[in-house]
Design an enzyme around this catalytic site. Structure first.
Site, PDB file in Angstrom:
ATOM      1  CE  LYS A 188      75.285  40.588 -53.345  1.00 35.03           C
ATOM      2  NZ  LYS A 188      75.955  41.704 -54.060  1.00 35.03           N
ATOM      3  CD  GLU A 205      76.306  38.127 -57.254  1.00 35.97           C
ATOM      4  OE1 GLU A 205      77.347  37.862 -56.747  1.00 35.97           O
ATOM      5  OE2 GLU A 205      75.180  37.480 -56.998  1.00 35.97           O
ATOM      6  CG  HIS A 233      71.042  43.095 -60.101  1.00 32.96           C
ATOM      7  ND1 HIS A 233      69.913  42.229 -59.756  1.00 32.96           N
ATOM      8  CD2 HIS A 233      72.124  42.249 -59.319  1.00 32.96           C
ATOM      9  CE1 HIS A 233      70.350  41.312 -59.005  1.00 32.96           C
ATOM     10  NE2 HIS A 233      71.420  41.406 -58.636  1.00 32.96           N
TER      11      HIS A 233
END
Lengths: 348, 348
Positions: A142, A213, A217
């Protein structure tokens, strides 16, 4: 198209689902799979049902998974059963090396380990190249910054005869490809907006690596601090958001992958979304909007929506195997190098 | 990617717009163009602005255009000025032969003659192959039955080194590609519905060939009877519909092109739409809906919408040049044969 023999590195949520989806694809035969404790190889095709049953609850993609530089040691949190629980598997301390040893029988490898150090996937690619592997590597990474690391190794991959497709899941992946196609109406792209919704109540256990994950962010976290979180700390973060976490301006590689394909500048791409860990229904509809200017001077926005009833797993694994097949077709014609999903689309 | 030198056969609505769009694409250099009366060739690149001004009002794609079997005689209705009006052009009675004569300088040819006999495009392809052309041919054909005629010539095209992309406009073309991508969420496709809207008031003169071809899809017409219509009879049909004509179950090659790519059966694809010749606004939004079943048992519909402000011309010519570029990339790696847009997408 001839049958494609493929291997899966990692049997967490994505690896297991890829094996499951491949059972519905006549042309795809999984012949090898591994996680940190075990490797299963059968050149005539793995028994996917047995392997899935044996690895149920496996969390190979968990954030704790790691590989030491140059080594072959996949370390993980969790107490999952793993590939080694399968009757088809052998225990191993060198799972990736064991897969590489089968390279002559393999047409394509899906690297289903999304949440490792940034240089993990580039390093794995390098090891396949060093071994003399000629074939396809596909990842579902990603993070934007990984693409550059792959570019650094492009010459080596080309020389080996490897076609590498990076970022070939949902976003980046399916949605990047859609954006590249939707851009075809325009001669200049002003903005690409990707907005995703994922409901992950019952799929949470299978996708803890993905959740970790995503947390990286959030404004107060980065990939290092998210990796250091215990499972309990992750639960606390989820609770603090009442189970529904919104993400904005994510570092998703859609941006650099669209720029690579010449479609727009990376800075014109925004990715965000909403993750609901208390419901399986999507909290928002996954949408791609591409705004551009046509040759005849109009400004318009082409729009793509995934049905709310398509799961994140369906939208990652179908495209991953689809891009894998497209990459094998290229590889068999001698087209080697590093490609993003958008580069497999019509040129812009 | 290196520069692509391309030629355009036909300078009606589609050919002229393709030249215009190519001016915004750095990698594409138009070096040859023709219609029935003239051919313009410049290996350093045509002056597109001059050529467009000279051919304004050209109707090379008009329904009366024809090519006699084995010959090179493009006959047309109308009193357009044509390529020969350009200062860059020479008059000719053998326009296609004149373009073929330049084959060593050409990487790709856009066949922008959408409304000829069914075997016209396959025959043109054959002539390029016979001349020893190695490169790309792209058409924007619509009719399903033409695909089979191209398949019949696939071996010859492959031997020559030709990569042929058929049906690379809007529908089939852009929308077929989108359908192939949207299908990636699913393991089985139940239905693909393509519904288009075109508003063509000011663009009518430039697109009379397209209108004639669409009329052939009305219940009381077929391609032969539509070809025989005078311009006055077409006006009468348009008047009888008050300028707004709805089409259902059209024979658009999206169906066979999606079947070729293994995505669904041709019979699961429906194409229809509404053509408004009294307004430039689209009478309905162009939409692609792909309904399928996911690996985890859900049935969903992924949806793509073109903005109403994107013109038919923008949605044909951007994709046509995009597919042309994708095809050149394949051709340069030695990947020859006949492809539909969906086959250039991730495998299904």
């Amino acid at each position: 198209m001839n049958d494609i023999n493929f291997a899966v590195l990692g049997t967490g949520g994505i690896g297991r689902r890829a094996l499951e989806v491949s059972a519905d694809k006549d042309e795809l035969t999984p012949i090898a799979a591994c996680d940190r404790h075990g490797v299963a190889v059968n050149h005539d095709g793995l028994d996917v049902d047995e392997l899935l049953a044996a690895t149920e609850g496996n969390i190979a993609s968990d954030g704790g998974t790691t590989i030491e530089s140059g080594g072959d040691d996949i370390k993980e949190h969790g107490d999952d059963k793993g590939v080694v629980a399968s009757a088809q598997a052998e225990p191993t301390e060198t799972p990736i090396e064991d897969i590489i040893a089968e390279y002559e029988a393999i047409d394509a490898v899906l690297i289903a380990l999304p949440n490792l150090e940034h240089d993990f996937i580039p390093t794995v690619a390098e090891r396949f190249a060093n071994a003399g592997y000629e074939g396809v590597l596909v990842d579902v990474l990603k993070r934007s910054r990984v693409i550059g690391m792959l570019d650094d190794r492009e010459e080596q991959l080309e020389e080996s005869g490897i076609t590498f497709v990076c970022g070939a899941g949902a976003t980046p992946g399916l949605l990047t490809g859609v954006a590249a196609l939707a851009a075809q109406s325009f001669i200049e792209i002003e903005e690409v907006e990707i907005w995703w919704g994922v409901g992950l109540k019952s799929g949470y256990e299978d996708n803890r690596g993905t959740v970790r994950e995503d947390i990286a962010h959030l404004p107060d976290y980065d990939i290092e601090s998210a990796r250091a979180l215990s499972d309990e700390e992750i639960e606390e973060i989820v609770d603090a958001h009442d189970g529904v976490i919104e993400f904005n301006d994510m570092e998703h590689a859609d941006d650099v992958l669209l720029e690579r394909a010449g479609i727009c500048d990376a800075e014109d791409v925004t990715v965000g979304g909403v993750l609901d860990l208390r419901n399986d229904e999507k909290p928002t509809t996954t949408t791609v909007k591409v705004t551009g200017r046509t040759f005849d001077g109009e400004v318009g926005t082409n729009t793509f929506e995934l049905d709310d009833d398509t799961s994140m797993e369906a939208n990652v694994n179908g495209p991953a195997l689809g891009y894998l097949k497209a990459a094998v077709r290229r590889n068999w014609t001698g087209d080697y190098g590093v490609y993003g999903p958008a580069e497999l689309m019509p040129g812009f």
